[in-house]
Structures are given as C-alpha cells and as structure tokens.
Design an enzyme around this catalytic site. Structure first.
Site, PDB file in Angstrom:
ATOM      1  N   ILE A   1      45.338  72.655 -46.122  1.00 53.84           N
ATOM      2  CA  ILE A   1      45.794  71.992 -47.301  1.00 53.84           C
ATOM      3  C   ILE A   1      46.824  71.321 -47.329  1.00 53.84           C
ATOM      4  CG2 ILE A   1      44.753  74.243 -48.145  1.00 53.84           C
ATOM      5  CD1 ILE A   1      47.826  75.443 -48.280  1.00 53.84           C
ATOM      6  N   GLY A   2      47.373  70.687 -46.107  1.00 52.01           N
ATOM      7  CA  GLY A   2      48.761  69.560 -45.828  1.00 52.01           C
ATOM      8  C   GLY A   2      48.377  69.453 -44.050  1.00 52.01           C
ATOM      9  N   LYS A   3      49.064  68.471 -44.090  1.00 55.31           N
ATOM     10  CA  LYS A   3      49.236  68.184 -43.311  1.00 55.31           C
ATOM     11  C   LYS A   3      50.583  67.025 -42.769  1.00 55.31           C
ATOM     12  CE  LYS A   3      44.598  66.889 -41.276  1.00 55.31           C
ATOM     13  NZ  LYS A   3      43.855  66.332 -41.033  1.00 55.31           N
ATOM     14  N   GLY A   4      51.840  67.410 -41.988  1.00 56.00           N
ATOM     15  CA  GLY A   4      52.608  66.089 -41.949  1.00 56.00           C
ATOM     16  C   GLY A   4      53.460  65.936 -40.189  1.00 56.00           C
ATOM     17  N   GLY A   5      54.457  65.684 -39.861  1.00 58.34           N
ATOM     18  CA  GLY A   5      54.804  65.629 -38.548  1.00 58.34           C
ATOM     19  C   GLY A   5      54.950  67.211 -38.222  1.00 58.34           C
TER      20      GLY A   5
ATOM     21  N   ILE B   1      50.351  71.258 -39.210  1.00 60.01           N
ATOM     22  CA  ILE B   1      49.162  71.324 -40.249  1.00 60.01           C
ATOM     23  C   ILE B   1      48.874  72.896 -40.951  1.00 60.01           C
ATOM     24  CG2 ILE B   1      46.261  72.024 -40.903  1.00 60.01           C
ATOM     25  CD1 ILE B   1      45.720  69.907 -37.842  1.00 60.01           C
ATOM     26  N   VAL B   2      49.437  72.244 -42.504  1.00 55.89           N
ATOM     27  CA  VAL B   2      49.000  74.053 -42.694  1.00 55.89           C
ATOM     28  C   VAL B   2      47.661  74.578 -43.372  1.00 55.89           C
ATOM     29  CG1 VAL B   2      50.168  74.493 -45.488  1.00 55.89           C
ATOM     30  CG2 VAL B   2      51.684  72.683 -44.129  1.00 55.89           C
TER      31      VAL B   2
ATOM     32  N   ASP C   1      66.994  67.720 -45.103  1.00 61.51           N
ATOM     33  CA  ASP C   1      66.016  66.895 -45.036  1.00 61.51           C
ATOM     34  C   ASP C   1      65.283  67.220 -46.603  1.00 61.51           C
ATOM     35  OD1 ASP C   1      63.947  65.075 -44.249  1.00 61.51           O
ATOM     36  OD2 ASP C   1      63.033  66.928 -43.692  1.00 61.51           O
TER      37      ASP C   1
END
EC number: 2.7.11.1
Length: 913
Positions: free
Chosen positions: A573-577, A580-581, A704
């Site tokens: 349901i999500g990706k980022g630095g 992964i979620v 952040d």
C-alpha cells in the site's frame, strides 16, 4: 415623554417595520455609533442597513445628542446622527473593521460627526483620525449642528482595518457613524501605486440638478455635492449612458448632467488654495457627451493645471462615461484647473463631475508581528482591562498603555511591558516568552499563581523582572538565579513564597522522609508488577526474543507473526525511502499498516557516508519505536507495535484508508477535496505538531514534516507519522541543538541547513511548505515549462505581489472558497517560511490562525455551480499553468538545492512594500 424616548420609539418602529434589504449592499459595513444595543435598521433616506457598534469596539460610552438638536425639534435628522459614542478615556480608541473582501482591496471609509451638544458642555472638541497606524485627518467643527464628514480611500494591508480616534488634548473625541464601502481596486490610481491613501478634498457634481448620488444611485455610495457657479450653464440628457464601461461608475444623476460656460469660448475653471504647499493633490474629472452633435459640430477638450497640460485633446463619448486624471501629483499653494475647448472644437467645453483628493503617505511602521501575536495572546488570556486596540506601538506617539517600544528599525518592537496592578489571574502565560526583545517586565501586584516558569530566562535581553505581590510558589529557576547573581537581571520576588534552593531545602526537611517512604513503597509495588508481567510475556512468546516491555495495548511481534498478519506480504500500500508498507489484519479483524524497514531507510544526514547507513537505520528505527511508545495524540498516527528479531525490523500502525496527503493531492480524489476539508487537514496536522512541540515533556522536533508523512483516515482526518528523524530536546528547551541536517529536499529549513542548528521553527518552516501544497495543489518542488526546478514558495510569489489570490489557489477548487480565508491561510504559510526562524510563528499561533481561516470559510455563502465554472474559465484564460506537478521522488538534492532563502512575507501581495 422626553424627546429621546419619542425618537427611540419611532426608531424601533421603523427598525421593525422595514425589511432589511442587504442585497446589493454586499461588503458594506454601516455602523450607527452609539446606538442602543442590538439595534439594526434601514435608513429610510438612503435604504442603507445600519447596525449598532458594540461588536466593533469595546471602549467609550453611548450618548444621545441634546433635545435642542435631536428629534422632534429636528424632524429631518438622519438616524445615525441622533447618538454618538464618546471616548473620555484613553489617548487612542479604535474601531475594528473586518471587510468581507479581505486584504489587498480598495475601500472607501467614511466617518461622520455631529456634536449636538451631547455632553451638555457646549464645547466643540478637536481630535485626529488614523487608519491603522497612519494619520488620516483632523476633525474640527464650526458649530454643534454641523455634520462633518471625512472620507478616505485606502487599500487594506491586512484582513483587519483599524479606524482610530486620537485625543490630542483639545476635547473628548466622539463619532456619530462609521461606514466602509468596497471599491474597484483598479481605479483611483496614482504615481505612488498602493503606497498612499487618498483623502477626499472635494467631490462635486458640476451639473447638479437634484439628489446626492448616494446609494442606490451610486453603487459605491459616494456623496456628491453640488457645484454650479453663476457663470456656468447646466445641460442634461435623458438618454442612456453606460457608466459601467469604466470602473469609476459615476451615478446616472451625476453623469447625465454637465456644466458648460455661458460663453462658448470661455473655459470652465476651478481653483483652491492649500495651506501646505507640499500636499499632493489628484483630480479625477468625469465626462460624457450629452448633446446630439450635428455632422459639422464637434466637442474637443483639453485640461490644464496652472497653465500646464494635464491631458491631450479628447472627445467626450455620447455612449459611455470617461474619467481623466493627472498622472503626476499637483503640488504648491495655489491650484487652478481649466477645462478648455481646442481650436478645432465648435462646441464649448463641458464637465460632468470632479473629485479632488490629497495623497496621504503610509510612513508609519507596524509593530513586529511576533510581538503583536504575543501581546494579543496576553490580552486574551488575562482579559486585560485596558484600552488596547489597534497596533501596540504605532503610531509612535500613542502606544498602548503600559507598553514601551523601540523605534529604531523598519518594524517597531516591544521593549517594556508594565502590567502591575492589572488584575491578572492564573499562571504566567507562555506568551510572555514570545516577547523576545523585552528588556523590562513588571507583573507585580496581581493574582498570578503557580511557579516561576523557566522560559522567562529565554528573554535574553531582559534586564528587569518584577514578580512581587503575587501568589507564586516554588523555586526560582536556576537559569534566572544565575542571571540575577551575575547582575545582568534585576529580579524582584516575594521571599516568603518563592524560595532559593538553600532556603527551600530547610523548609522541606519534614517532607523529605515522607516522600522517600512513599517512593520506596511505589517502587516495590512496581517491581512486583513487572516480574509478573515478564513471566506472562515469556509464556506468551516462548522462544521469542525478550526485549523491552511495551505499554498496555502495544505488542512486540515476531517476524513470523508479521508475515502471517500481512498474508505473506501480499498487498503493498506504499513505498518510500524507508522501505515498503504492507496492508495487514490482526486477529480481531483490525486493519493495520506494516512498515518494513530496509537497509537504505531514512534520509541521510548532510555529509553522511554509505558505510554508516546500516547503523543509522537501526538508530532511527529505535528512535521512532521509542517515541511511538511515549506520544499519544489524536493527530499522531496510532502505534500498534513493532518487530525487531535481529533479522527484520518493522513498525506497525493503524491503517489509514486514504494514504498520505501527498498522494491524495496528486490523485483524482483531490477534485472532491473542498477548501473546508483542506482547512481541517491543515488544523489536524498543526495540532499534531503543536503536541510534539509543546505537549510533550521533553519537547520533540519531528525534523521531516512533509505531505508524504501526513496520513489520512477514511474521514480525511490527518495524522502525522514517521518519527525516525525526530529529535528529543533536553528538558523544555526548544532554543536549538546543533545536529546533522536531515530531512527531505524542498522541506528543509534553510537556516537549519546552513547553521546545523535545529529547533521547533525548523518544523514550522517545513509545515509552511505543506500549507502551500495544500492551497496550491502543487508539489514542494516542481518543474517549470522550461524544465527548471522551482520551489512552491517561488511559485506563489508573483501571484502574491499582484494581489492575485485566485492565481495561488488550486484550480480544482473551482473558485469555491472564501478569499478572506484563503488570504489569511497564505499569510500563515508565508510567515512560516520566513528566512529567520525567530520571525516565524510557533505552532500554538499557527493552530489559532488556521482556526480563524476555517471560521471565515464557514461564514461565507457557497458559490453556485455556474459561478464556479465562470471562475475556473476566467482563471484558466488569465493564467495558463506554467508549472506542472512534479514528483519530489525524481529530485536528487545537492547541498545547494535545499539551501533556499525566501524574503520576509509579513506583508505581501498588493501591499508589499
């Protein structure tokens, strides 16, 4: 029955009998100063709706004019002149006007004064008027029955306009009526742009037959006076003349009559004398052709001032009105305007109307915005019973009572505050800390309670602090004692209540054994509970790693459990630095979000190397996990538990159905994201940040803040997440810590980046970028048409300088928002991104300001679908988007690319100076 009673009965009957027809008076503010409470009525002469004045001012007394000048002896007395508000106390008393169109717009402000011997003294006063901090005019009366009217055209520099009466020792100021009318902001231009106000000298209907030109004939409700010398003729027409071709819109009854000389070859001349040769005058002359000229006839006109041409030759139009004005100010003692026909003209000159104004410079500065916010908070907190209205320090001759100011810079600063014997109750408010340049503070002889707060030591310029005569208790903070001992601070306290460390130690000898005994009992009980819980934990997780105990409701998961609740990491349901979620589900069906941490997680610090990344990940994971265990607020993402079994790390949150704000703004869902919903998201996020800064002990700086770290649930309630870069500050000190720079390009505070000094204002800067993304719908960093990268602050700058709020606001809102609310919102956002952190508001103030934005939005009438479409059509015709939404994931920052510097936007838009 007294005259006043008769008048009041008649007044009430008319107020009840007439239906208030406010339609067509949009934006009008019409105040009957001194009227009885809760009285609203329609003036039968003008059709204008008036209201009582208590909502606009909290000082002065209401009085009626004497029977000699009132009703029924004066049966034609206008209702607003029957009573006055008088100001026997205070040097400066201000009405607070909040026009619906907000800042950046042009307004006509009119004040009326009829003495009417209201005080029985038969003594005509003389006093001054100010608009905000700048001088407007002096009020002088020739007799008790004279109605003195003063007018000014002024651009609003903020959403609030103060109209102030100033006592200069020549009698008590008073006022009968106060009116504000919105104008077309493109008219009445001068060579000084919006840096002057225009004070009315004369407004003449030179072809006067009857009437005043007031509302409803004049949509701006100007008052036109007759002017018709015996040497002039009057002509008129019944034909149609378009008064809307020009923004000046002279009323029909004015433009359809004109003056001409009795001799065709003579000019039309007007003259006046100024007592001050430096006064700058501007004249606005109105023309329309009223005759049906034959083919061999013509009317060609030129205008001269003191023999010099003001305009080239022109022909008045028979179809529409036209206005001619001087582009350069008229100065000198004697002034002579001559309207002449040219040699080619067969018909004499004409003049339909003329307005003459003097330009009033806006020379005074305002008080520093942080000081204003702080002193207003103090005023509100303690309900200070003083005449504190308008600007605290300006005009400099009339500061607020008890306030001393410094006038050495372009913004005035509060240097001393004396609230001795002012009836203050409660603890010493945090707002005093925000008067950061304060040198002297006297709070003596009040009913202040609680401790002497340590934040008073943050006032580094403070030389004198008087706290005597209160009910304060406890220790004097060490930092204050240290400054007093070093002779840098004159500290006055009540020794019998407030103690230094040595005296308190003796007084508490009896309490020490009791406290120690109690603590021992509590400690033994706590150890017993921990032992039992550890034993249960080992049974529940037999064979699992036994780490720190989690609070009730929080779990430590094994990797196999994480795999199970995510259905073997099935749905991303999500990706980022950070990694992964995955979507997961607990045994009871509760949906959760599982953030798996990878080795390249979190932002690297400025100057960090890849070799340290693994330890950095572990450290940041630990920081976030520990913080999530301790912080609890409805606007922070709820923490369910974590996994750290040596092989994998994961953080487990409540599931937020609408993802993060960045993605939501970029999706089709944003089409339904109304301005009200955006304001709720902004307030939710600000409250979460406020809790971290001021609700946590010790305080926490997020480090952040960005739209990607603001999550939205199914009700679009916003919660701040991702605390991996957060910094816990020592004790309650938010001044700054020196630390490596971390964060996301486009959001990093330039001051923090350049100095390595982190404090709460670094978060405030980042939040300002978030606010700009919310209102514009743009990313923090975007690409222009030529491929250049642009920060969202630079994107909005040109629109603000032009006063174009529609250019700033996301077109997907279709114009359906309160401009007053939007201007206030942008003002808050731009104050957050000021160059210097000390000039930015704190989160308490941000929350308060955003709630004002929401109140303004809720108070407006929604636009119809047709109006929305027209707004969008006009907006896209005027300004095609030159900037495209740009994903910050594509942007790899170098050190220079986040070292951004933006100007101070305490004042911006059309009023930027």
């Amino acid at each position: 029955m007294g005259a006043h009673s008769v008048f009041l009965i008649l007044f009430s009957v008319i107020a009840i009998a007439i239906v208030v027809h406010g339609q067509g008076q949009a934006g009008f503010i019409s105040i009957d100063c001194g009227s009885p409470p809760n009285i609203n009525y329609v003036d039968t002469d003008t059709g204008i709706s008036y209201t009582w004045d208590a909502p606009f001012i909290n000082a002065g007394v209401n009085l009626n004019v004497s029977e000699e000048y009132g009703y029924p002896k004066n049966p034609v007395l206008p209702f607003p002149l029957a009573d006055v508000r008088s100001f026997p106390q205070g040097n400066r008393n201000c009405y607070t006007l909040t026009p619906s169109d907000g800042k950046g717009n042009l307004y006509l402000i009119r004040a009326s004064f009829m003495y009417g011997n209201y005080d029985g003294k038969n003594a005509l006063p003389e006093f001054d008027l100010y608009v905000n901090v700048n001088f407007w005019t002096s009020v002088k009366l020739r007799n008790a029955s004279e109605n003195v009217i003063k007018e000014i055209l002024s651009f609003a520099e903020s959403d609030t306009i103060y109209v102030c009466l100033v006592n200069k020792g020549k009698g008590t100021p008073f006022i009968s009526a106060l009116e504000l009318r919105p104008m077309n902001s493109s008219i009445y231009g001068t060579e000084f742009g919006r840096n002057v106000s225009l004070v009315l000298y004369q407004r003449w209907d030179t072809g006067y037959l009857n009437g005043t030109g007031r509302y409803q004939k004049d949509t701006y409700d100007r008052i036109w006076s007759p002017y018709s010398p015996v040497s002039w003729n009057t002509t008129m027409t019944t034909g149609y003349i378009d008064i809307f071709q020009s923004g000046y819109r002279p009323p029909d009854e004015v433009i359809k009559t004109a003056a001409s000389p009795k001799s065709d070859d003579e000019p039309l001349e007007l003259s006046w004398t100024s007592s001050d040769p430096d006064t700058r005058f501007y004249a606005y002359l109105y023309f329309a052709e009223l005759e049906n000229l034959k083919r061999n006839e013509s009317r060609e006109i030129k205008i001269f001032w003191n023999g010099s041409p003001v305009s080239g030759a022109f022909n008045p139009s028979p179809e529409y009105s036209m206005t001619v004005s001087n582009s350069r100010a008229f100065t000198g003692k004697d002034h002579w305007i001559s309207v002449q026909k040219t040699a080619e003209s067969t018909r004499p000159p004409i003049l339909n109307a003329i307005e003459i104004f003097s330009a009033q410079s806006l020379d005074e500065f305002y008080t520093r915005i942080d000081d204003v916010q702080a002193i207003e908070s103090i005023k509100s907190t303690y309900k200070v019973n003083k005449i504190w209205t308008g600007d605290p320090c300006s005009p400099r001759l009339f500061p607020w009572e008890g306030i001393g100011c410094s006038y050495n810079t372009s913004s005035y600063q509060i240097k001393s505050l004396n609230l001795s014997s002012s009836g203050l109750h409660g603890p010493i408010a945090f707002a005093f800390r925000n008067l950061s340049l304060l040198e002297s503070l006297d709070l003596s002889n009040n009913n202040l309670k609680g401790i002497v707060p340590e934040f008073l030591a943050d006032l580094k310029y403070l030389k004198s602090l008087n706290l005597k005569g209160n009910n304060l208790t406890g220790f004097i903070p060490r930092s204050l004692r240290k400054r007093a001992t070093a002779n840098g601070l004159a500290l006055s306290v009540d020794e019998q209540n407030i103690c230094h460390s040595r005296s308190c130690r003796d007084g508490n000898r009896i309490m020490v054994p009791i406290v120690v005994s109690t603590l021992v009992i509590i400690l033994i009980a706590a150890l017993a509970i921990i032992c039992i819980m550890r034993r249960e934990s080992k049974i529940m997780y037999s064979g699992a790693y036994s780490g720190p105990l989690l609070p009730s409701g929080k779990r430590r998961f094994t990797y196999s459990e994480v795999s199970s609740i995510t259905n073997n990491f099935n749905k991303v349901i999500g990706k980022g630095g950070f990694g992964i979620v995955y979507l997961g589900s607990l045994e009871d069906g509760t949906e959760i979000a599982v953030k798996m941490i990878n080795d390249s997680s979190f932002g690297k610090s400025k100057g960090s190397s890849s070799s340290s990344s693994s330890s950095q990940v572990s450290k940041e994971f630990q920081v976030e996990a520990e913080l999530l265990l301790t912080v609890h607020h409805r606007n922070l993402a709820s923490f369910v538990g974590y996994c750290d079994d040596g092989r994998s790390m994961a953080l487990i949150y409540e599931y937020m159905a609408n993802g993060n704000l960045q993605d939501y703004l970029s999706s089709e869902n944003a089409e339904d994201l109304s301005w009200e919903k955006r304001l709720h998201i902004a307030i939710d996020s600000a409250q979460g940040l406020e809790y971290l800064h001021h609700g946590c002990r010790p305080p926490i700086v997020h480090r952040d803040v960005k739209t990607a770290n603001i999550l939205l649930n199914d009700n679009l309630e916003a919660k701040i997440a991702d605390f991996g870069l957060s910094k816990v500050f020592p004790e309650d000190d938010l001044s700054h810590v020196v630390t490596a720079v971390m964060g996301t390009p486009g959001y990093v505070d330039p001051e923090y980046y350049n100095t390595f000094k982190l404090n709460e204002k670094s978060d405030v800067y980042s939040f300002g970028i978030v606010l700009l993304e919310l209102i514009t719908g743009k990313r923090s960093i975007m690409k222009t048409d030529d491929g250049e990268k642009m920060n969202v602050v630079h994107y909005v700058e040109p629109f603000l300088k032009m006063g174009d709020i529609d250019g700033v606001v996301d077109p997907r809102l279709h114009g359906d928002f309160s401009s007053n609310s939007a201007w206030k919102f942008v003002e808050v956002a731009m104050s957050c991104v000021r160059d210097r952190g000390t000039n930015r508001p704190n989160t308490n103030q941000i929350v308060s300001d955003l709630k004002q934005c929401l109140a303004a939005e809720l108070a407006r009438e929604p636009k119809s679908n047709h109006e929305k479409k027209e707004v969008v059509k006009e907006k896209y015709t005027k300004t095609k988007s030159t900037v495209q939404n740009y994903s910050s994931n594509e942007y790899n920052s170098s050190s220079g690319s986040v070292s951004l510097s933006f100007g101070d936007y305490s004042t911006f838009g059309p009023m930027a100076r």
